[in-house]
Scaffold this motif. Structure first.
Motif, PDB file in Angstrom:
ATOM      1  N   TYR A 153      64.180  51.327  43.304  1.00 48.40           N
ATOM      2  CA  TYR A 153      64.661  52.589  43.943  1.00 48.40           C
ATOM      3  C   TYR A 153      64.491  53.649  43.024  1.00 48.40           C
ATOM      4  O   TYR A 153      65.354  54.041  42.301  1.00 48.40           O
ATOM      5  CB  TYR A 153      66.116  52.316  44.530  1.00 48.40           C
ATOM      6  CG  TYR A 153      66.035  51.278  45.655  1.00 48.40           C
ATOM      7  CD1 TYR A 153      65.168  51.060  46.523  1.00 48.40           C
ATOM      8  CD2 TYR A 153      67.451  50.750  45.694  1.00 48.40           C
ATOM      9  CE1 TYR A 153      65.364  50.413  47.627  1.00 48.40           C
ATOM     10  CE2 TYR A 153      67.507  49.947  46.709  1.00 48.40           C
ATOM     11  CZ  TYR A 153      66.617  49.638  47.717  1.00 48.40           C
ATOM     12  OH  TYR A 153      66.988  49.008  48.815  1.00 48.40           O
ATOM     13  N   ASN A 210      58.678  56.408  44.683  1.00 44.12           N
ATOM     14  CA  ASN A 210      58.537  55.705  46.037  1.00 44.12           C
ATOM     15  C   ASN A 210      59.703  55.898  47.013  1.00 44.12           C
ATOM     16  O   ASN A 210      59.781  55.373  47.985  1.00 44.12           O
ATOM     17  CB  ASN A 210      58.545  54.238  45.882  1.00 44.12           C
ATOM     18  CG  ASN A 210      59.748  53.549  45.224  1.00 44.12           C
ATOM     19  OD1 ASN A 210      60.945  54.421  45.242  1.00 44.12           O
ATOM     20  ND2 ASN A 210      59.775  52.386  44.695  1.00 44.12           N
ATOM     21  N   PHE A 211      60.268  57.249  46.773  1.00 45.72           N
ATOM     22  CA  PHE A 211      61.010  58.039  47.797  1.00 45.72           C
ATOM     23  C   PHE A 211      60.241  59.139  48.480  1.00 45.72           C
ATOM     24  O   PHE A 211      60.255  60.043  47.758  1.00 45.72           O
ATOM     25  CB  PHE A 211      62.275  58.432  47.340  1.00 45.72           C
ATOM     26  CG  PHE A 211      63.462  58.720  48.287  1.00 45.72           C
ATOM     27  CD1 PHE A 211      64.130  57.779  49.043  1.00 45.72           C
ATOM     28  CD2 PHE A 211      63.679  60.288  48.523  1.00 45.72           C
ATOM     29  CE1 PHE A 211      65.326  58.129  50.124  1.00 45.72           C
ATOM     30  CE2 PHE A 211      64.472  60.560  49.628  1.00 45.72           C
ATOM     31  CZ  PHE A 211      65.398  59.544  50.128  1.00 45.72           C
ATOM     32  N   LEU A 212      59.748  58.570  49.536  1.00 46.55           N
ATOM     33  CA  LEU A 212      58.574  59.811  49.996  1.00 46.55           C
ATOM     34  C   LEU A 212      59.426  60.816  50.594  1.00 46.55           C
ATOM     35  O   LEU A 212      60.453  60.708  51.443  1.00 46.55           O
ATOM     36  CB  LEU A 212      57.938  59.080  50.978  1.00 46.55           C
ATOM     37  CG  LEU A 212      56.862  57.931  50.580  1.00 46.55           C
ATOM     38  CD1 LEU A 212      55.873  57.631  51.582  1.00 46.55           C
ATOM     39  CD2 LEU A 212      56.261  58.105  49.331  1.00 46.55           C
ATOM     40  N   ASN A 246      64.307  64.836  54.520  1.00 45.92           N
ATOM     41  CA  ASN A 246      65.282  64.514  53.283  1.00 45.92           C
ATOM     42  C   ASN A 246      64.779  65.544  52.257  1.00 45.92           C
ATOM     43  O   ASN A 246      65.410  65.346  51.177  1.00 45.92           O
ATOM     44  CB  ASN A 246      64.904  63.028  52.751  1.00 45.92           C
ATOM     45  CG  ASN A 246      63.348  63.020  52.427  1.00 45.92           C
ATOM     46  OD1 ASN A 246      62.590  63.709  52.065  1.00 45.92           O
ATOM     47  ND2 ASN A 246      62.879  61.752  52.563  1.00 45.92           N
ATOM     48  N   GLY A 252      70.215  53.251  57.167  1.00 41.77           N
ATOM     49  CA  GLY A 252      68.789  53.003  56.846  1.00 41.77           C
ATOM     50  C   GLY A 252      68.053  54.020  56.675  1.00 41.77           C
ATOM     51  O   GLY A 252      66.807  53.912  56.763  1.00 41.77           O
ATOM     52  N   LEU A 253      68.600  55.367  56.136  1.00 40.38           N
ATOM     53  CA  LEU A 253      67.958  56.536  55.980  1.00 40.38           C
ATOM     54  C   LEU A 253      67.555  56.781  54.690  1.00 40.38           C
ATOM     55  O   LEU A 253      66.849  57.793  54.374  1.00 40.38           O
ATOM     56  CB  LEU A 253      68.568  57.738  56.868  1.00 40.38           C
ATOM     57  CG  LEU A 253      68.670  57.407  58.437  1.00 40.38           C
ATOM     58  CD1 LEU A 253      69.373  58.767  58.850  1.00 40.38           C
ATOM     59  CD2 LEU A 253      67.312  57.380  58.741  1.00 40.38           C
ATOM     60  N   GLY A 254      68.145  55.956  53.770  1.00 36.04           N
ATOM     61  CA  GLY A 254      67.636  56.083  52.412  1.00 36.04           C
ATOM     62  C   GLY A 254      68.709  56.828  51.395  1.00 36.04           C
ATOM     63  O   GLY A 254      68.349  57.193  50.312  1.00 36.04           O
ATOM     64  N   LYS A 255      70.008  56.288  51.905  1.00 37.61           N
ATOM     65  CA  LYS A 255      71.081  56.779  50.850  1.00 37.61           C
ATOM     66  C   LYS A 255      71.033  56.017  49.980  1.00 37.61           C
ATOM     67  O   LYS A 255      71.223  56.761  48.425  1.00 37.61           O
ATOM     68  CB  LYS A 255      72.435  56.981  51.745  1.00 37.61           C
ATOM     69  CG  LYS A 255      72.479  57.605  52.926  1.00 37.61           C
ATOM     70  CD  LYS A 255      73.920  57.432  53.394  1.00 37.61           C
ATOM     71  CE  LYS A 255      74.230  56.021  54.238  1.00 37.61           C
ATOM     72  NZ  LYS A 255      73.318  55.930  55.319  1.00 37.61           N
ATOM     73  N   THR A 256      70.985  54.824  49.726  1.00 38.61           N
ATOM     74  CA  THR A 256      71.271  54.018  48.690  1.00 38.61           C
ATOM     75  C   THR A 256      69.947  54.001  47.481  1.00 38.61           C
ATOM     76  O   THR A 256      70.100  54.228  46.327  1.00 38.61           O
ATOM     77  CB  THR A 256      71.356  52.361  49.177  1.00 38.61           C
ATOM     78  OG1 THR A 256      72.806  52.452  49.709  1.00 38.61           O
ATOM     79  CG2 THR A 256      71.359  51.431  47.856  1.00 38.61           C
ATOM     80  N   HIS A 257      68.684  54.292  48.278  1.00 39.80           N
ATOM     81  CA  HIS A 257      67.704  54.529  47.669  1.00 39.80           C
ATOM     82  C   HIS A 257      67.792  55.602  46.869  1.00 39.80           C
ATOM     83  O   HIS A 257      67.668  55.659  45.629  1.00 39.80           O
ATOM     84  CB  HIS A 257      66.458  54.403  48.453  1.00 39.80           C
ATOM     85  CG  HIS A 257      65.130  54.547  47.902  1.00 39.80           C
ATOM     86  ND1 HIS A 257      64.075  54.053  48.437  1.00 39.80           N
ATOM     87  CD2 HIS A 257      64.713  55.268  46.868  1.00 39.80           C
ATOM     88  CE1 HIS A 257      63.099  54.130  47.596  1.00 39.80           C
ATOM     89  NE2 HIS A 257      63.508  54.934  46.763  1.00 39.80           N
ATOM     90  N   VAL A 295      64.666  53.684  58.623  1.00 37.91           N
ATOM     91  CA  VAL A 295      63.603  53.406  57.874  1.00 37.91           C
ATOM     92  C   VAL A 295      63.605  51.983  57.502  1.00 37.91           C
ATOM     93  O   VAL A 295      62.632  51.158  57.118  1.00 37.91           O
ATOM     94  CB  VAL A 295      63.546  54.278  56.460  1.00 37.91           C
ATOM     95  CG1 VAL A 295      62.556  53.895  55.488  1.00 37.91           C
ATOM     96  CG2 VAL A 295      63.703  55.791  56.704  1.00 37.91           C
ATOM     97  N   ARG A 296      64.839  51.276  57.262  1.00 34.78           N
ATOM     98  CA  ARG A 296      64.881  50.001  56.938  1.00 34.78           C
ATOM     99  C   ARG A 296      64.173  49.123  58.013  1.00 34.78           C
ATOM    100  O   ARG A 296      63.406  47.965  57.845  1.00 34.78           O
ATOM    101  CB  ARG A 296      66.458  49.570  56.643  1.00 34.78           C
ATOM    102  CG  ARG A 296      66.500  47.970  56.134  1.00 34.78           C
ATOM    103  CD  ARG A 296      68.106  47.729  56.075  1.00 34.78           C
ATOM    104  NE  ARG A 296      68.732  48.799  55.010  1.00 34.78           N
ATOM    105  CZ  ARG A 296      70.023  49.176  55.246  1.00 34.78           C
ATOM    106  NH1 ARG A 296      70.425  49.025  56.271  1.00 34.78           N
ATOM    107  NH2 ARG A 296      70.275  50.048  54.174  1.00 34.78           N
ATOM    108  N   GLU A 331      60.525  49.358  57.957  1.00 36.64           N
ATOM    109  CA  GLU A 331      60.008  48.526  56.605  1.00 36.64           C
ATOM    110  C   GLU A 331      60.278  47.012  57.336  1.00 36.64           C
ATOM    111  O   GLU A 331      59.143  46.192  56.912  1.00 36.64           O
ATOM    112  CB  GLU A 331      60.753  48.595  55.447  1.00 36.64           C
ATOM    113  CG  GLU A 331      60.593  50.088  54.536  1.00 36.64           C
ATOM    114  CD  GLU A 331      61.120  49.829  53.349  1.00 36.64           C
ATOM    115  OE1 GLU A 331      62.312  49.388  53.158  1.00 36.64           O
ATOM    116  OE2 GLU A 331      60.709  50.638  52.292  1.00 36.64           O
TER     117      GLU A 331
END
Ligand code: ADP
Ligand code: MG
Length: 339
Positions: A8, A12-14, A19, A48-53, A206-207, A210
């Motif tokens: 992460y 690769n965090f587009l 965002n 699933g919107l990318g917080k953890t990423h 997003v999850r 994917e």
């Protein structure tokens, strides 16, 4: 051990309109941890919107630029478990001391602390210490601070000291680039109309986006199926259906015991302590409400009780819900977690 996941990262965090603010603030923090006014940096947004990423990406970038700094990523859930453990083992001070020595503390899903006053209290002290010493704190949450419930005011006000940046659902263009990037990284080709179909139909997570693509890749490479529009439709449909969560009795016990800051073993134990009995009765009540299990089966799974005990528990909960305001609040909070 930083617990960071190098997969992460920022590369690769587009980036997209949805965002841009959060991503840029994250990069600013990574360039100068503790040295910007974004302290704490709170990233919030739906599932699933990318917080953890993004949280990992910031940590990974800091570790890269400043290898000598200690960076720790931890979920609020794990933080809570560690805290409970430390209280049990009489090592609360060691716990606090450990966290106060970190240079960059990343806590994921802080909404999990809601209602957990013991953990909030200890986090408040750790936060103050880090902040006063110019250390960076990064938090994620599924809600903006103003919408957080059952988080102490003094902690909420700390959350607002820095920057709160929202991750929104990506727009169509960003969804297409996320899908294309995923395919590119996996070295898989897929016709544009398929990519377009998936990106048009999976909008808010997003999850899931994917997940659908991974499923299509698997179908084509392992089942040797041709990826047609029809197959894409089937996958998308299945995907949307499958994401409805099953509530199991195990899950109910976990959620109820977390809510009351106890272990599942305590919830199931034979003790007659009032708050533990109530937690157990609530678990039984929700098991009856949200699963198809029989009373006997619920009883045997929640600490080997018989069906009469479960029936009694459900009646007690119904009665308390009518007479006890605090108890009604428990039911409301927990119901939200299951629906
Ligand atoms: P959350 O923590 O908000 O529930 P995650 O960080 O787990 O969401 O993201 C879910 C999935 O979507 C992860 O696999 C992540 O890599 C991916 N993802 C989310 N946002 C982006 C993005 N902007 N670019 C690339 N992948 C993304
Ligand atoms: Mg997450």
């Amino acid at each position: 051990e930083s617990q960071l996941n190098p997969n992460y990262n920022f590369d690769n965090f587009l980036e997209g309109d949805s965002n841009r603010l959060a991503r840029s603030a994250g990069m600013a923090v990574a360039n100068k941890p503790g040295g910007t006014s974004f302290n704490p940096l709170l990233v919030f947004g739906g599932v699933g919107l990318g917080k953890t990423h993004l949280a990992h990406a910031i940590g990974v970038e800091i570790k890269d630029k400043y290898p000598e700094r200690t960076v720790l990523y931890i979920s609020a859930e794990k933080f809570t478990q560690q805290y409970i453990e430390s209280v049990k083992k009489n090592t609360r001070n060691d716990f606090i001391h450990f966290y106060q020595l970190i240079d960059v503390l990343i806590i994921d899903d802080v909404q999990f602390l809601s209602g957990k006053s013991g953990t909030q209290d200890v986090f408040f002290h750790i936060f103050n210490h880090l902040h006063q010493n110019g250390k960076q704190v990064i938090l994620t949450s599924d809600k903006a601070p103003v919408d957080m419930q059952d988080i102490e005011q003094r902690l909420l006000s700390r959350f607002k000291w820095g920057l709160s940046a929202e991750l929104q659902s990506p727009d169509y263009e960003t969804r297409v680039s996320i899908v294309k990037n995923k395919l590119y990284r996996d070295g898989v080709e897929m016709p544009d109309d398929i990519i377009d179909y998936v990106a048009k139909h999976i909008k808010t997570n997003v999850r899931e986006l994917e997940g659908a693509i991974i499923s299509l890749i698997a179908q084509s490479s392992f089942n040797k199926k041709e990826v047609t529009l029809e197959l894409a439709q089937q996958v998308v449909e299945k995907f949307v259906k499958n994401t409805k969560r099953e509530v199991s009795i195990d899950y109910i016990q976990k959620v109820v015991s977390d809510y009351f800051e106890m272990d599942v073993a305590t919830l199931q134990s034979k003790t007659r302590k009032r708050h533990i009995v109530q937690a157990r009765q609530l678990a039984m009540f929700f098991a009856k409400k949200f699963t198809k299990a029989s009373l006997a089966s619920i009883g045997s799974q929640i600490g080997k009780r018989d069906h009469a005990t479960v029936l009694h528990a459900c009646k007690t909960v119904d009665n308390l819900a009518e007479t006890d305001k605090q108890f009604r609040k428990y039911i409301e909070d927990l119901t939200k977690k299951f629906t």
